[in-house]
Design a protein around this motif. Structure first.
Motif, PDB file in Angstrom:
ATOM      1  N   PHE A  48       0.986  -1.084   0.101  1.00  0.00           N
ATOM      2  CA  PHE A  48       0.031   0.082  -0.124  1.00  0.00           C
ATOM      3  C   PHE A  48       0.918   1.125   0.016  1.00  0.00           C
ATOM      4  CE2 PHE A  48       0.685  -1.452   4.212  1.00  0.00           C
ATOM      5  CZ  PHE A  48       1.152  -0.320   4.896  1.00  0.00           C
ATOM      6  N   ARG A  49       0.404   2.283  -0.488  1.00  0.00           N
ATOM      7  CA  ARG A  49       1.324   3.587  -0.255  1.00  0.00           C
ATOM      8  C   ARG A  49       0.943   4.314   0.918  1.00  0.00           C
ATOM      9  NH1 ARG A  49      -0.110   7.660  -5.225  1.00  0.00           N
ATOM     10  NH2 ARG A  49      -1.974   7.685  -4.365  1.00  0.00           N
ATOM     11  N   LEU A  50       2.017   4.829   1.374  1.00  0.00           N
ATOM     12  CA  LEU A  50       1.941   5.627   2.574  1.00  0.00           C
ATOM     13  C   LEU A  50       2.262   7.102   2.241  1.00  0.00           C
ATOM     14  CD1 LEU A  50       1.707   5.312   5.725  1.00  0.00           C
ATOM     15  CD2 LEU A  50       4.345   5.189   5.730  1.00  0.00           C
ATOM     16  N   ARG A 201      -6.498   3.081   7.390  1.00  0.00           N
ATOM     17  CA  ARG A 201      -7.432   2.484   6.442  1.00  0.00           C
ATOM     18  C   ARG A 201      -7.949   1.161   6.482  1.00  0.00           C
ATOM     19  NH1 ARG A 201      -8.397   4.931   1.133  1.00  0.00           N
ATOM     20  NH2 ARG A 201      -9.958   3.491   0.300  1.00  0.00           N
ATOM     21  N   PHE A 202      -9.365   1.178   6.495  1.00  0.00           N
ATOM     22  CA  PHE A 202      -9.927  -0.068   6.819  1.00  0.00           C
ATOM     23  C   PHE A 202     -10.058  -0.690   5.361  1.00  0.00           C
ATOM     24  CE2 PHE A 202     -11.841  -1.426  10.617  1.00  0.00           C
ATOM     25  CZ  PHE A 202     -12.785  -2.592  10.266  1.00  0.00           C
ATOM     26  N   PRO A 220      -2.136  -5.210  -4.065  1.00  0.00           N
ATOM     27  CA  PRO A 220      -2.330  -4.149  -3.541  1.00  0.00           C
ATOM     28  C   PRO A 220      -3.603  -3.727  -2.702  1.00  0.00           C
ATOM     29  CG  PRO A 220      -2.931  -4.207  -5.750  1.00  0.00           C
ATOM     30  CD  PRO A 220      -2.584  -5.427  -5.246  1.00  0.00           C
ATOM     31  N   ILE A 221      -3.679  -2.889  -1.686  1.00  0.00           N
ATOM     32  CA  ILE A 221      -4.536  -2.688  -0.950  1.00  0.00           C
ATOM     33  C   ILE A 221      -4.549  -1.130  -0.966  1.00  0.00           C
ATOM     34  CG2 ILE A 221      -4.870  -4.645   0.219  1.00  0.00           C
ATOM     35  CD1 ILE A 221      -3.211  -3.438   2.671  1.00  0.00           C
ATOM     36  N   PRO A 222      -5.642  -0.441  -0.437  1.00  0.00           N
ATOM     37  CA  PRO A 222      -5.825   1.008  -0.562  1.00  0.00           C
ATOM     38  C   PRO A 222      -4.776   1.881   0.237  1.00  0.00           C
ATOM     39  CG  PRO A 222      -7.964   0.008  -0.252  1.00  0.00           C
ATOM     40  CD  PRO A 222      -6.845  -0.864   0.056  1.00  0.00           C
ATOM     41  N   SER A 270     -11.559   5.680   6.960  1.00  0.00           N
ATOM     42  CA  SER A 270     -10.150   5.701   6.858  1.00  0.00           C
ATOM     43  C   SER A 270      -9.762   7.372   7.181  1.00  0.00           C
ATOM     44  CB  SER A 270      -9.801   5.752   5.381  1.00  0.00           C
ATOM     45  OG  SER A 270     -10.648   6.660   4.558  1.00  0.00           O
ATOM     46  N   THR A 271      -8.691   7.611   7.531  1.00  0.00           N
ATOM     47  CA  THR A 271      -8.100   8.772   7.884  1.00  0.00           C
ATOM     48  C   THR A 271      -8.520  10.066   7.008  1.00  0.00           C
ATOM     49  OG1 THR A 271      -6.175   7.751   8.761  1.00  0.00           O
ATOM     50  CG2 THR A 271      -6.052  10.353   8.414  1.00  0.00           C
TER      51      THR A 271
END
Length: 392
Positions: A48-50, A201-202, A220-222, A270-271
């Protein structure tokens, strides 16, 4: 003849059973509640992207912070997984520990891909979980202290099944700038002093297929979007003519000293929502002044979120002016919007958006005149975007 038919039938049934076994090995078996356990016992790799991303429903959109405002210290970063009940499910990364499970790589400047392994025994494709990131949660700065530190120990395997997301909501920091010559100095990020951030992130691994996804090709996840736990106030002086008054200093005279690491948000979301403050329960406001940090004609200060007790508490920023000929004066900046007449708009009917100073925002004031008029143009700085991780 009959014996041959029986043997032929047995072979067909054996082939069907074998196909079913192979299919189950690839896709998993359904549990009683319909969830599908992941079969591959060795590898569930996700990515996932941070980043400190844009949020569409607030003013904190599409504006990059500076490098120091966006820095993430890998030795001061936690990546945790919580189940739908808010209980710690797995520790993916803990202040530099378990690097064999989690790696970071840059995907374009300021956007990082986190690749990590989930425990196959703890996940099914039908359940949801939350990826939670705590960046710079325990600052290396002497003037930033976390009051709640989970009894002073790291989060490790012993906390799985015990630590709850509600415990993170109790995590409070106190921003106390160091005192120099009886005057506290403003806190500025950099040199090991970084801004605490929180992100969540849920998500789920619905659609995971061990025949497709693996360590070489993670699922890949969100994105996990980080939100800074501070707000920034910036004052820019544009009145720089030779005969104009001179600003000797700008100081914040009313402020909140404590803040929460985690903002108010729905755990199953999610944030993103930084529109409401997350103040500690105990009062923490003070009238002890802090000078703004000055660089050229720009004055900056970072503080936790705060709410206003009354209209007078909005009169929080004092500008000390030298009018020359040994004449001193002061002007006040209110933490509120200013109208076209250059006067603060303190009426409640202006809207609830200014009832408090919120995290992850920048409140930018521009001084156009220091003479007979003190005009402030208010421009909420849109804060978000890239982050910086030192991977060297």
């Amino acid at each position: 003849m009959i014996l041959q038919k029986i043997l032929h039938t047995i072979r067909i049934l054996a082939l069907i059973a074998g196909s079913a076994f192979v299919s189950a090995s690839l896709t998993g078996c359904s549990s009683e509640n319909g969830d599908t356990p992941v079969v591959d016992p060795d590898d569930i790799t996700v990515s996932f992207r941070l980043y400190a991303g844009a949020t569409s429903d607030t003013r904190a959109v599409d504006f990059e912070g500076t490098r120091d405002e966006s820095h993430i210290d890998l030795d001061n970063l936690k990546i945790l997984v919580f189940d739908e009940n808010g209980v710690l499910k797995q520790v993916l990364y803990d202040d530099g520990n378990m690097p064999e499970n989690t790696s970071f790589s840059e995907l374009g400047q300021g956007f990082y891909i986190v690749r990590t392994k989930l425990d196959p025994e703890k996940y099914t494709t039908g359940e949801k979980f939350a990826i939670v990131a705590l960046a710079n949660w325990r600052s290396a700065a002497d003037d930033t202290k976390l009051i709640a530190d989970w009894n002073g120990h790291k989060i490790d395997a012993t906390e799985v099944g015990k630590l709850r997301i509600s415990d993170l909501k109790e995590c409070v920091f106190r921003l106390n700038p160091q005192v120099e010559d009886n005057q506290p100095a403003s806190w500025i990020p950099g040199n090991g002093k970084w801004i605490p951030m929180f992100g969540s992130r849920f998500t789920s691994i619905a659609g995971y297929d061990s025949a497709i996804f693996n360590e070489a090709n993670p699922m890949p996840i969100p994105d996990v979007v980080l939100v800074r736990a501070f707000t920034k106030i910036e004052v820019e002086n544009l009145d720089l003519s030779e005969d104009s008054p001179v600003i000797e200093s700008i100081e914040l005279c009313y402020r909140n000293q404590k803040g929460r690491l985690m903002q108010n948000y729905t755990f199953t979301g999610s944030t993103g929502n930084v529109a409401s403050t997350s103040l500690p329960d105990e009062p923490s406001s003070t009238t002890r002044s802090i000078p703004f940090y000055q660089k050229d004609n720009i004055y900056t200060i970072y503080i936790p979120e705060m709410e206003f007790d009354n209209l007078d508490s909005r009169r929080a920023i004092k500008v000390n002016i030298d009018l020359k000929d040994n004449v001193k004066d002061e002007r006040w900046i209110y933490l509120c919007p200013y109208g076209p007449n250059g006067r603060p708009q303190l009426a409640d009917n202006y809207g609830s958006d200014w009832n408090s100073i919120k995290r992850n925002y920048v409140y930018k004031y521009t001084i156009n005149s220091l003479g007979f008029e003190f005009i402030i143009d208010v421009e909420p700085w849109k804060f978000g975007g890239k982050v910086h991780i030192n991977l060297e």
